[in-house]
Design a protein around this motif. Structure first.
Motif, PDB file in Angstrom:
ATOM      1  N   ALA A   1       0.864  -1.182   0.000  1.00  9.13           N
ATOM      2  CA  ALA A   1       0.000   0.000   0.000  1.00  9.13           C
ATOM      3  C   ALA A   1       0.903   1.235   0.000  1.00  9.13           C
ATOM      4  CB  ALA A   1      -0.907  -0.002   1.226  1.00  9.13           C
ATOM      5  N   LEU A   2       0.667   2.152  -0.936  1.00  7.60           N
ATOM      6  CA  LEU A   2       1.500   3.350  -1.082  1.00  7.60           C
ATOM      7  C   LEU A   2       0.663   4.618  -0.957  1.00  7.60           C
ATOM      8  CD1 LEU A   2       3.460   2.509  -4.366  1.00  7.60           C
ATOM      9  CD2 LEU A   2       4.205   2.073  -2.037  1.00  7.60           C
ATOM     10  N   ARG A   3       1.305   5.701  -0.487  1.00  9.77           N
ATOM     11  CA  ARG A   3       0.752   7.044  -0.642  1.00  9.77           C
ATOM     12  C   ARG A   3       1.793   7.819  -1.425  1.00  9.77           C
ATOM     13  NH1 ARG A   3       1.124  12.053   1.159  1.00  9.77           N
ATOM     14  NH2 ARG A   3       2.357  11.613   3.003  1.00  9.77           N
ATOM     15  N   VAL A   4       1.416   8.241  -2.627  1.00  9.14           N
ATOM     16  CA  VAL A   4       2.362   8.844  -3.567  1.00  9.14           C
ATOM     17  C   VAL A   4       2.205  10.364  -3.592  1.00  9.14           C
ATOM     18  CG1 VAL A   4       3.074   8.938  -5.987  1.00  9.14           C
ATOM     19  CG2 VAL A   4       2.349   6.769  -4.980  1.00  9.14           C
ATOM     20  N   THR A   5       3.336  11.057  -3.580  1.00 11.30           N
ATOM     21  CA  THR A   5       3.354  12.507  -3.757  1.00 11.30           C
ATOM     22  C   THR A   5       4.032  12.804  -5.094  1.00 11.30           C
ATOM     23  OG1 THR A   5       3.538  12.834  -1.374  1.00 11.30           O
ATOM     24  CG2 THR A   5       4.120  14.701  -2.780  1.00 11.30           C
ATOM     25  N   PRO A   6       3.232  13.139  -6.136  1.00 14.66           N
ATOM     26  CA  PRO A   6       3.851  13.536  -7.405  1.00 14.66           C
ATOM     27  C   PRO A   6       4.456  14.930  -7.266  1.00 14.66           C
ATOM     28  CG  PRO A   6       1.445  13.495  -7.589  1.00 14.66           C
ATOM     29  CD  PRO A   6       1.792  13.123  -6.185  1.00 14.66           C
ATOM     30  N   ARG A   7       5.372  15.281  -8.153  1.00 21.30           N
ATOM     31  CA  ARG A   7       6.095  16.563  -8.087  1.00 21.30           C
ATOM     32  C   ARG A   7       6.686  16.786  -6.691  1.00 21.30           C
ATOM     33  NH1 ARG A   7       2.035  20.608 -11.051  1.00 21.30           N
ATOM     34  NH2 ARG A   7       1.040  20.299  -9.068  1.00 21.30           N
ATOM     35  N   GLY A   8       7.252  15.694  -6.131  1.00 23.80           N
ATOM     36  CA  GLY A   8       7.786  15.743  -4.767  1.00 23.80           C
ATOM     37  C   GLY A   8       9.207  16.258  -4.663  1.00 23.80           C
ATOM     38  N   GLY A   9       9.800  16.702  -5.773  1.00 22.13           N
ATOM     39  CA  GLY A   9      11.148  17.269  -5.727  1.00 22.13           C
ATOM     40  C   GLY A   9      12.254  16.258  -5.934  1.00 22.13           C
ATOM     41  N   ARG A  10      11.991  15.002  -5.588  1.00 24.50           N
ATOM     42  CA  ARG A  10      12.990  13.942  -5.790  1.00 24.50           C
ATOM     43  C   ARG A  10      12.264  12.607  -5.806  1.00 24.50           C
ATOM     44  NH1 ARG A  10      12.968  15.005  -0.335  1.00 24.50           N
ATOM     45  NH2 ARG A  10      13.090  13.202   1.021  1.00 24.50           N
ATOM     46  N   ASP A  11      12.937  11.584  -6.294  1.00 20.49           N
ATOM     47  CA  ASP A  11      12.377  10.229  -6.279  1.00 20.49           C
ATOM     48  C   ASP A  11      12.920   9.541  -5.035  1.00 20.49           C
ATOM     49  OD1 ASP A  11      11.263  10.888  -8.689  1.00 20.49           O
ATOM     50  OD2 ASP A  11      12.603   9.648  -9.893  1.00 20.49           O
ATOM     51  N   ASP A  12      12.030   9.202  -4.098  1.00 22.83           N
ATOM     52  CA  ASP A  12      12.510   8.640  -2.833  1.00 22.83           C
ATOM     53  C   ASP A  12      11.387   7.926  -2.099  1.00 22.83           C
ATOM     54  OD1 ASP A  12      14.347   8.046  -0.871  1.00 22.83           O
ATOM     55  OD2 ASP A  12      14.529  10.090  -0.118  1.00 22.83           O
ATOM     56  N   ILE A  13      11.788   7.038  -1.211  1.00 23.65           N
ATOM     57  CA  ILE A  13      10.861   6.384  -0.290  1.00 23.65           C
ATOM     58  C   ILE A  13      11.029   7.092   1.050  1.00 23.65           C
ATOM     59  CG2 ILE A  13      10.331   4.229   0.920  1.00 23.65           C
ATOM     60  CD1 ILE A  13      11.406   2.771  -1.617  1.00 23.65           C
ATOM     61  N   ASP A  14       9.925   7.646   1.566  1.00 21.01           N
ATOM     62  CA  ASP A  14       9.982   8.487   2.763  1.00 21.01           C
ATOM     63  C   ASP A  14       9.554   7.785   4.043  1.00 21.01           C
ATOM     64  OD1 ASP A  14      10.944  10.671   1.420  1.00 21.01           O
ATOM     65  OD2 ASP A  14       8.997  11.612   1.145  1.00 21.01           O
ATOM     66  N   GLY A  15       9.530   6.452   4.051  1.00 21.14           N
ATOM     67  CA  GLY A  15       9.169   5.738   5.269  1.00 21.14           C
ATOM     68  C   GLY A  15       7.717   5.313   5.266  1.00 21.14           C
TER      69      GLY A  15
ATOM     70  N   ILE B   1       5.174  14.453 -12.802  1.00 17.83           N
ATOM     71  CA  ILE B   1       3.840  14.996 -12.577  1.00 17.83           C
ATOM     72  C   ILE B   1       2.802  13.897 -12.762  1.00 17.83           C
ATOM     73  CG2 ILE B   1       4.464  17.338 -13.252  1.00 17.83           C
ATOM     74  CD1 ILE B   1       3.135  16.783 -15.987  1.00 17.83           C
ATOM     75  N   ALA B   2       1.647  14.090 -12.144  1.00 13.69           N
ATOM     76  CA  ALA B   2       0.566  13.098 -12.250  1.00 13.69           C
ATOM     77  C   ALA B   2      -0.230  13.361 -13.518  1.00 13.69           C
ATOM     78  CB  ALA B   2      -0.327  13.174 -11.021  1.00 13.69           C
ATOM     79  N   ASP B   3       0.384  13.099 -14.654  1.00 14.44           N
ATOM     80  CA  ASP B   3      -0.270  13.355 -15.929  1.00 14.44           C
ATOM     81  C   ASP B   3       0.124  12.252 -16.903  1.00 14.44           C
ATOM     82  OD1 ASP B   3      -1.743  14.815 -17.870  1.00 14.44           O
ATOM     83  OD2 ASP B   3       0.123  15.632 -18.660  1.00 14.44           O
ATOM     84  N   GLY B   4      -0.863  11.620 -17.501  1.00 14.69           N
ATOM     85  CA  GLY B   4      -0.589  10.600 -18.512  1.00 14.69           C
ATOM     86  C   GLY B   4       0.178   9.404 -17.989  1.00 14.69           C
ATOM     87  N   GLY B   5       0.086   9.136 -16.693  1.00 16.57           N
ATOM     88  CA  GLY B   5       0.765   7.976 -16.121  1.00 16.57           C
ATOM     89  C   GLY B   5       2.228   8.186 -15.800  1.00 16.57           C
ATOM     90  N   GLU B   6       2.719   9.422 -15.950  1.00 15.13           N
ATOM     91  CA  GLU B   6       4.146   9.668 -15.693  1.00 15.13           C
ATOM     92  C   GLU B   6       4.538   9.352 -14.254  1.00 15.13           C
ATOM     93  OE1 GLU B   6       6.061  13.257 -17.122  1.00 15.13           O
ATOM     94  OE2 GLU B   6       4.447  13.516 -18.567  1.00 15.13           O
TER      95      GLU B   6
END
Length: 114
Positions: A16-30, A48-53
């Motif tokens: 189960a994930l909670r995703v933050t698009p446009r989060g400044g970096r690609d990372d797992i935050d715990g 960005i959350a557009d077109g599946g990106e």
């Protein structure tokens, strides 16, 4: 004690994930506990959350972090939501242990900042 936001199956794990698009970096935050009591792994991606990106970025991030090919990561539900359920095929015990290490190191790091 926070329950782990992943479930084991014979083929791998479901996370189960909670995703933050446009989060400044690609990372797992715990890990985080939602208001309804469910546990999720917090993930942020630059995309960005557009077109599946953002979804592609999340799958790539998880594949890299867990050491599996991108083709072994698939979104089960929540493709258009911040809350997602993702399946990762592979050795369930190894995947679970790697997730535990990734989320624990982030939790320790955020506590150290306080």
């Amino acid at each position: 004690m926070v329950t782990e936001p992943w479930r084991y199956s014979t083929d791998g794990v479901s996370v189960a994930l909670r995703v933050t698009p446009r989060g400044g970096r690609d990372d797992i935050d715990g890990m985080e506990t939602l208001s309804d009591g469910r546990s999720v792994v917090k993930v942020r991606v630059r995309a960005i959350a557009d077109g599946g990106e953002a979804n592609r970025a999340v799958m790539g991030l998880l594949a890299k972090a867990l050491g599996v090919p991108k083709g072994r990561v698939k979104i089960l539900s929540g493709a258009t939501s911040r809350l997602k359920q993702v399946a990762i095929d592979g050795d369930p015990q190894r995947l679970g242990e790697t997730l535990r290490q990734l989320t624990a190191s982030k939790a320790n790091r955020s506590e150290a900042k306080d």
